[in-house]
Design an enzyme around this catalytic site. Structure first.
Site, PDB file in Angstrom:
ATOM      1  N   ASP A 239     -48.277 -16.280   5.227  1.00  0.00           N
ATOM      2  CA  ASP A 239     -48.867 -15.643   4.299  1.00  0.00           C
ATOM      3  C   ASP A 239     -50.007 -14.572   5.100  1.00  0.00           C
ATOM      4  OD1 ASP A 239     -51.339 -16.832   1.659  1.00  0.00           O
ATOM      5  OD2 ASP A 239     -50.875 -14.708   2.328  1.00  0.00           O
TER       6      ASP A 239
ATOM      7  N   HIS B 221     -47.722 -15.721  -5.967  1.00  0.00           N
ATOM      8  CA  HIS B 221     -49.146 -16.455  -5.117  1.00  0.00           C
ATOM      9  C   HIS B 221     -50.267 -15.853  -5.604  1.00  0.00           C
ATOM     10  CE1 HIS B 221     -50.391 -18.059  -1.241  1.00  0.00           C
ATOM     11  NE2 HIS B 221     -51.414 -17.061  -1.444  1.00  0.00           N
TER      12      HIS B 221
ATOM     13  N   MET C 191     -58.899 -20.695  -1.411  1.00  0.00           N
ATOM     14  CA  MET C 191     -59.680 -20.389  -0.091  1.00  0.00           C
ATOM     15  C   MET C 191     -61.216 -20.664  -0.514  1.00  0.00           C
ATOM     16  SD  MET C 191     -57.369 -17.226   1.219  1.00  0.00           S
ATOM     17  CE  MET C 191     -56.775 -16.679  -0.361  1.00  0.00           C
TER      18      MET C 191
ATOM     19  N   HIS D   1     -53.478 -20.643  -3.936  1.00  0.00           N
ATOM     20  CA  HIS D   1     -54.180 -20.929  -2.790  1.00  0.00           C
ATOM     21  C   HIS D   1     -55.611 -20.793  -2.753  1.00  0.00           C
ATOM     22  CE1 HIS D   1     -54.442 -18.760   1.351  1.00  0.00           C
ATOM     23  NE2 HIS D   1     -54.922 -19.822   1.489  1.00  0.00           N
TER      24      HIS D   1
ATOM     25  N   MET E  84     -51.168 -19.278   7.908  1.00  0.00           N
ATOM     26  CA  MET E  84     -51.717 -17.931   7.698  1.00  0.00           C
ATOM     27  C   MET E  84     -51.443 -17.151   8.745  1.00  0.00           C
ATOM     28  SD  MET E  84     -53.222 -17.982   4.848  1.00  0.00           S
ATOM     29  CE  MET E  84     -53.965 -16.278   4.766  1.00  0.00           C
TER      30      MET E  84
ATOM     31  N   ASP F  70     -54.340 -15.730  -4.932  1.00  0.00           N
ATOM     32  CA  ASP F  70     -55.293 -16.025  -4.129  1.00  0.00           C
ATOM     33  C   ASP F  70     -56.898 -16.101  -4.577  1.00  0.00           C
ATOM     34  OD1 ASP F  70     -53.477 -13.918  -1.910  1.00  0.00           O
ATOM     35  OD2 ASP F  70     -54.053 -15.841  -1.507  1.00  0.00           O
TER      36      ASP F  70
ATOM     37  N   SER G 101     -48.382 -11.749  -3.782  1.00  0.00           N
ATOM     38  CA  SER G 101     -49.674 -12.333  -3.810  1.00  0.00           C
ATOM     39  C   SER G 101     -50.391 -11.433  -4.744  1.00  0.00           C
ATOM     40  CB  SER G 101     -50.350 -12.216  -2.394  1.00  0.00           C
ATOM     41  OG  SER G 101     -51.782 -12.169  -2.378  1.00  0.00           O
TER      42      SER G 101
ATOM     43  N   MET H 239     -60.554 -16.730  -3.966  1.00  0.00           N
ATOM     44  CA  MET H 239     -61.500 -16.698  -2.850  1.00  0.00           C
ATOM     45  C   MET H 239     -62.820 -16.810  -3.292  1.00  0.00           C
ATOM     46  SD  MET H 239     -59.803 -13.516  -0.993  1.00  0.00           S
ATOM     47  CE  MET H 239     -58.042 -13.529  -0.283  1.00  0.00           C
TER      48      MET H 239
HETATM   49  C1  DX5 Z   1     -55.234 -13.339   2.495  1.00  0.00           C
HETATM   50  C2  DX5 Z   1     -54.388 -13.855   1.430  1.00  0.00           C
HETATM   51  C3  DX5 Z   1     -52.872 -13.450   1.571  1.00  0.00           C
HETATM   52  C4  DX5 Z   1     -52.826 -11.709   1.499  1.00  0.00           C
HETATM   53  C5  DX5 Z   1     -51.390 -11.267   1.485  1.00  0.00           C
HETATM   54  O1  DX5 Z   1     -56.462 -14.110   2.618  1.00  0.00           O
HETATM   55  O2  DX5 Z   1     -54.285 -15.224   1.450  1.00  0.00           O
HETATM   56  O3  DX5 Z   1     -52.104 -13.960   0.155  1.00  0.00           O
HETATM   57  O4  DX5 Z   1     -53.283 -11.467  -0.023  1.00  0.00           O
HETATM   58  O5  DX5 Z   1     -51.459  -9.962   1.317  1.00  0.00           O
HETATM   59  P1  DX5 Z   1     -51.119  -9.097   2.289  1.00  0.00           P
HETATM   60  O6  DX5 Z   1     -49.419  -9.293   2.334  1.00  0.00           O
HETATM   61  O7  DX5 Z   1     -51.178  -7.460   1.850  1.00  0.00           O
HETATM   62  O8  DX5 Z   1     -51.293  -9.343   3.762  1.00  0.00           O
HETATM   63 ZN    ZN Z   2     -52.784 -16.419   0.034  1.00  0.00          ZN
END
Ligand code: DX5
Ligand code: ZN
Length: 215
Positions: A171, A32, A68, A66, A137, A34, A7, A36
């Site tokens: 994840d 991956h 969010m 992903h 999650m 992320d 990620s 946000m």
């Molecule tokens: C959290 C993210 C995850 C996170 C994973 O909201 O969606 O992908 O970055 O990171 P670790 O492995 O450090 O929990």
């Molecule tokens: Zn994620």
């Protein structure tokens, strides 16, 4: 086959490209990404330009994006044209989910659906025929470096009982020590941030996880 997906949220922002190169060279399978929006989750991360830069720097690396975001449906085209291969949205978006999944497929990408720890697997029932992957999650989304919530993995078994036969991804808080729990539950795409970007020897961590396939 287990897929290992670092990620990029956990990469060193000042050396992101080098960090990604290091993990791909260490044997990671895909990235991956992320995204946000500081609304759906209490953090703000990247935009489509990061996906575009990753596509430019790593043309052959699959991007598992992903979203969010509360208005994820408004950004599907932007991430599709920037470089996403898989786009995952959250089932908590309610009646926006099905049109968004249809749009992701119409653009030729794979569609994923994610659920927060507090959302039961049953919430995915109306969509299981429309998704290529389910992202469980195992932390409250928003930040890397949290502790994995093993009880969330029970959803993988529940999904199979509900007749879902597609890819299951997990994840949040995953590492070489707890990955076996996820694999045993039926997870085959492991999203890992801190455990990989923070690993002194990522190749060893990846090899340890790969060995779970034979276990
Ligand atoms: C959290 C993210 C995850 C996170 C994973 O909201 O969606 O992908 O970055 O990171 P670790 O492995 O450090 O929990
Ligand atoms: Zn994620």
């Amino acid at each position: 086959m287990i897929e290992i997906a670092p990620s990029v949220l956990a990469a060193d922002a000042l050396r992101l490209g080098e960090d990604v190169r290091r993990l791909m060279d260490a044997g990671a399978d895909l990235l991956h990404v992320d995204i946000m929006d500081a609304h759906f989750v209490p953090n703000l991360s990247f935009g489509p330009d990061l996906s575009r830069a990753l596509r430019r720097g790593f043309p052959a690396v699959r991007q598992d994006v992903h979203l969010m975001m509360d208005n994820a449906e408004k950004y599907i085209e932007a991430f599709a044209s920037a470089g996403a291969d898989d786009i995952t949205i959250h089932c908590e978006l309610g009646d926006k989910v099905q049109p968004a999944l249809d749009r992701i497929h119409a653009l030729g990408l794979r569609a994923g659906l994610s659920l927060k720890p507090g959302t039961p697997a049953q919430a995915l029932a109306p969509y299981l025929d429309s998704v290529d992957l389910v992202l469980i999650m195992t932390v409250e989304p928003g930040f890397g470096g949290q502790k994995m919530m093993p009880e969330a993995l029970d959803k993988a078994l529940r999904l199979r009982e509900m007749g879902y036969h597609g890819l299951i991804s997990a994840d949040g808080g995953l590492n070489a020590q707890n990955a076996a729990l996820a694999v045993r539950a039926g997870v085959r795409r492991l999203v890992m941030g801190t455990a990989l970007f923070g690993a002194p020897d990522p190749a060893a961590a990846i090899a340890e996880i790969r060995a779970l396939e034979k276990a």
